[in-house]
Design a protein around this motif. Structure first.
Motif, mmCIF file in Angstrom:
data_model
loop_
_atom_site.group_PDB
_atom_site.id
_atom_site.type_symbol
_atom_site.label_atom_id
_atom_site.label_comp_id
_atom_site.label_asym_id
_atom_site.label_seq_id
_atom_site.Cartn_x
_atom_site.Cartn_y
_atom_site.Cartn_z
ATOM 1 N N GLU A 4 -10.611 -1.190 -4.543
ATOM 2 C CA GLU A 4 -10.599 -1.540 -5.918
ATOM 3 C C GLU A 4 -10.301 -0.340 -7.027
ATOM 4 O OE1 GLU A 4 -14.996 -0.651 -5.155
ATOM 5 O OE2 GLU A 4 -13.369 -1.746 -4.267
ATOM 6 N N ASP A 5 -10.143 0.717 -6.380
ATOM 7 C CA ASP A 5 -9.877 1.953 -7.102
ATOM 8 C C ASP A 5 -8.520 2.483 -6.864
ATOM 9 O OD1 ASP A 5 -12.609 2.593 -8.249
ATOM 10 O OD2 ASP A 5 -13.050 3.190 -6.545
ATOM 11 N N ARG A 19 -1.721 0.753 1.106
ATOM 12 C CA ARG A 19 -2.982 -0.163 1.152
ATOM 13 C C ARG A 19 -3.209 -0.436 2.873
ATOM 14 N NH1 ARG A 19 -4.715 -3.208 -3.075
ATOM 15 N NH2 ARG A 19 -3.767 -2.914 -5.056
#
Length: 204
Positions: A4-5, A19
């Motif tokens: 999420e960062d 990712r």
């Protein structure tokens, strides 16, 4: 702290690659049954994949057919990526191996789709080739995948053999690809099987 960062780059392709790189860090949390040689703990998938990829650089001279070491190394580093979602399946656990192909195919669908299309296709193709064990490169990579835990067993008092109550015939079946494709190496395996039985690490 976590994905999420992640700060997007505004480049869709680069973001997919970054990712995916973060996602495969999960391999470090997938524990295998193989014990580290120092006996301190079980190895994880990332350590195993790194180990056998390095091994591809060392043993090609014993292969019965010419191999492309670079392609074999690529197979070694991608062959267990699907276990991020499918989990590790212990080779000598017959019950756990039921449905393994289906679980891993579904995991491959989910995992490789996260990459840019051509890269996802390439990695999935390498994964499928490794599993099929039909080409010289995949046979060589598969030999490394089997040789590494075998070596660990010879240096950890047959840890996984004793833990599972495995017998010689079952181990020989798993080592058959080495007997076929790297017969010189198999002579060492055969001698170690004899020794393991004498020491009580492996059932006859």
């Amino acid at each position: 702290m976590g994905i999420e960062d992640f700060l997007e780059s505004k480049n869709i392709r680069l973001d997919q690659q970054l990712r995916f790189t973060a996602e495969i860090d999960k391999m470090t949390s997938i524990l295998r049954r193989t014990m580290l040689i120092d006996g301190s703990r079980r190895e994880n998938d990332a350590e195993h994949s790194w180990h056998i990829a390095v091994m591809t650089l060392l043993f090609s001279e014993y292969a019965k057919e010419p191999v492309n070491v670079e392609r074999a190394a690529k197979m070694c580093v991608v062959h267990d990526l699907v276990e991020i979602y499918a989990g590790d399946t212990f080779a000598y656990d017959l019950k756990a191996n039921e449905g393994k192909e289906e679980r891993e195919a579904a995991a491959a669908d989910r995992l490789f789709a996260q990459l840019p299309a051509e890269q996802g296709t390439e990695l999935r193709s390498l994964w499928e080739e490794f599993d099929a064990m039909e080409t010289p490169d995949s046979k060589y990579a598969s030999c490394m995948d089997r040789l590494q835990p075998f070596l660990h067993n010879t240096l950890t008092e047959g840890h996984t053999w004793q833990e599972s109550g495995t017998n010689r015939a079952v181990v020989e079946k798993r080592m058959a690809i080495i007997k076929e494709f790297m017969p010189e190496v198999y002579k060492w395996i055969d001698a170690n099987l004899d020794a393991a039985i004498k020491k009580g690490w492996l059932r006859p």
